[in-house]
Motif scaffolding. Structure first.
Motif, PDB file in Angstrom:
ATOM      1  N   ASP A 291    -100.252 -96.858 -11.194  1.00  6.18           N
ATOM      2  CA  ASP A 291    -100.302 -95.417 -10.987  1.00  6.18           C
ATOM      3  C   ASP A 291     -98.936 -94.821 -11.273  1.00  6.18           C
ATOM      4  OD1 ASP A 291     -98.788 -96.230  -8.814  1.00  6.18           O
ATOM      5  OD2 ASP A 291    -100.436 -96.002  -7.375  1.00  6.18           O
ATOM      6  N   LEU A 292     -98.756 -93.557 -10.963  1.00  6.53           N
ATOM      7  CA  LEU A 292     -97.504 -92.873 -11.281  1.00  6.53           C
ATOM      8  C   LEU A 292     -96.318 -93.440 -10.512  1.00  6.53           C
ATOM      9  CD1 LEU A 292     -98.716 -89.152 -11.451  1.00  6.53           C
ATOM     10  CD2 LEU A 292     -98.471 -90.818 -13.297  1.00  6.53           C
ATOM     11  N   ASP A 313     -90.148 -85.924 -12.653  1.00 10.00           N
ATOM     12  CA  ASP A 313     -91.468 -85.762 -12.060  1.00 10.00           C
ATOM     13  C   ASP A 313     -91.508 -84.422 -11.339  1.00 10.00           C
ATOM     14  OD1 ASP A 313     -93.883 -85.893 -10.852  1.00 10.00           O
ATOM     15  OD2 ASP A 313     -93.527 -87.762  -9.746  1.00 10.00           O
ATOM     16  N   GLN A 324    -103.953 -90.710 -12.931  1.00 11.38           N
ATOM     17  CA  GLN A 324    -102.703 -91.457 -12.809  1.00 11.38           C
ATOM     18  C   GLN A 324    -102.662 -92.657 -13.751  1.00 11.38           C
ATOM     19  OE1 GLN A 324    -100.770 -92.050  -8.989  1.00 11.38           O
ATOM     20  NE2 GLN A 324    -102.388 -90.879  -7.962  1.00 11.38           N
ATOM     21  N   TYR A 328     -99.982 -93.048 -16.732  1.00 10.56           N
ATOM     22  CA  TYR A 328     -99.107 -94.224 -16.748  1.00 10.56           C
ATOM     23  C   TYR A 328     -99.234 -94.985 -18.063  1.00 10.56           C
ATOM     24  CZ  TYR A 328     -97.253 -98.844 -15.642  1.00 10.56           C
ATOM     25  OH  TYR A 328     -96.541-100.024 -15.682  1.00 10.56           O
TER      26      TYR A 328
END
Length: 417
Positions: A291-292, A313, A324, A328
């Motif tokens: 994920d992020l 971000d 996400q 990514y």
């Protein structure tokens, strides 16, 4: 330390499903199967002998009493016995009805009409004709059926009047013609049902094929993103390690540690992807999807390799898991392409929100996108990831040189998912 090691030290990709008498889930259709009176449970492409003989046996059994009655009065009326026996024998023509429905209908009509015209009582001689009419309509010999029924409606009453000599004799053939007309409608209904069942079967097969294709492409994307990124990192780090092995052993050790870390992470991700391919009924043990939160770790990997990466971000909400993962993977593939092709020194990564969209931009100062990579698997994969979520993906030259990758994905937060 340069991102790209010196040249002298670099290590040298319908089905049509066919109707075979099976419905969804492999069940037999029963009823009216392909080309005939039901396939039963005989499996695809196999015809049930019972369904072939059923109309023949039923016609023969129902006509047996008429044959005995005609035989009992044969001394005074031999022609009735002949007509009834001919109609009785016509039942066996129904065995050829699957292959020749139209000609069989005409032949049965010719053989049964005399018995229908001259006999009294229940019209048992019309039973094989009824089966032949319905079978012809179901097997798409509709023109044969309508013309045959029309012929019986004309020839039957006329023949009955000429043979019997009484005006009331025409009523029986007319009633039979009316019943056969109704049976044509029954055959049309059965044929329509069979066509709808075929269409449903085709749609189900198409959906299954489409789902399988989508799953195959998804696994291919995951494997490509994981392997391409990891192998690129390993290649770069190995090149850096070789370049600095003699002069700066400490930096060479860092490269080896980075190779170990990247290869371990890649192994876990590959195991997660391959978990989809495990045997049915055994849930796959999978690592959590990236994920992020893992983007900083990804960025740090490239920083250690000498690339100046700036990550900003600016998101004010938490995207859904699918968003996400897509963001990514796009960052990951972009950095992989930069490391392999761009010969860049600086990269800027920014995540932001623009109205109802998440916007990801990855800009470098390298030599731009090679012509050979315009439609490469990496670019196609990034575009597919964005478009599968209803977003957009595009590339454009960076002001001052290089390439900018931009992905826009509709906002869908973790709470909405």
């Amino acid at each position: 330390m340069p991102w790209n090691p010196p040249a002298d030290t670099r290590p040298g990709g319908p089905g049509r499903a066919e109707w075979r008498g099976q419905g969804p889930g492999g069940q037999g259709t029963g009823g009216w199967g392909r080309g005939g009176w039901g396939e039963g449970q005989g499996g695809p492409g196999r015809r049930s002998r019972g369904s072939i003989w059923f109309p023949v046996v039923l016609s023969v059994v129902l006509q047996v009493p008429g044959v005995f009655i005609a035989a009992h009065t044969a001394a005074s009326d031999p022609w009735t016995l002949v007509a009834v026996f001919v109609a009785f024998a016509s039942s066996f023509l129904l065995l050829a009805g699957r292959a020749y429905p139209g000609p069989v209908l005409v032949a049965v009509a010719v053989l049964c009409t005399p018995a229908i015209a001259i006999t009294m009582g229940p019209p048992l001689a019309a039973v094989p004709l009824a089966f032949a009419v319905v079978g012809a309509v179901v097997r798409s010999a509709r023109v044969w059926a309508w013309w045959t029924v029309a012929g019986i409606a004309v020839v039957g009453p006329l023949g009955a009047y000429l043979l019997v000599g009484r005006p009331e004799a025409v009523i029986r053939p007319l009633v039979i013609a009316l019943i056969l007309t109704l049976l044509v409608g029954v055959g049309e209904a059965i044929r329509g049902r069979r066509e709808r069942y075929r269409e449903v079967s085709r749609q189900i097969a198409a959906r299954r094929e489409s789902a399988a294709e989508a799953e195959r492409l998804r696994i291919a994307r995951e494997l490509h993103d994981v392997l391409a990124h990891s192998l690129s990192q390993i290649s770069v780090q190995a090149g850096v390690g070789l370049h600095l092995f003699d002069s700066r052993p400490d930096k060479a050790r860092e490269s080896l540690e980075a190779i170990k870390s990247v290869s371990s992470q890649a192994l876990e991700e590959v195991r997660g992807v391959l978990g989809f391919l495990r045997a049915e009924g055994y849930p796959a043990a999978r690592a959590p999807e990236p994920d992020l939160a893992r983007i900083p770790v990804l960025v740090d990997t490239y920083r250690r390799a000498g690339l100046d990466v700036r990550y900003d971000d600016a998101l004010t909400s938490v995207p859904s898991a699918a968003s996400q993962l897509a963001l990514y993977r796009i960052v990951q593939e972009s950095l992989t392409n930069i490391g392999r092709h761009a010969q860049a020194r600086t990269v800027g990564i920014r995540l932001a929100q623009d109205g109802a969209e998440y916007v990801l931009t990855v800009a470098d100062d390298g030599r731009g996108l090679p012509a050979t990579e315009t439609d490469g698997k990496g670019m196609i994969g990034m575009r597919e990831r964005a478009e599968l979520l209803g977003g957009r993906f595009e590339t454009r030259p960076t002001e001052g040189g290089g390439l900018t990758v931009e992905a826009r994905i509709p906002r869908r937060t973790a709470e909405d998912a």
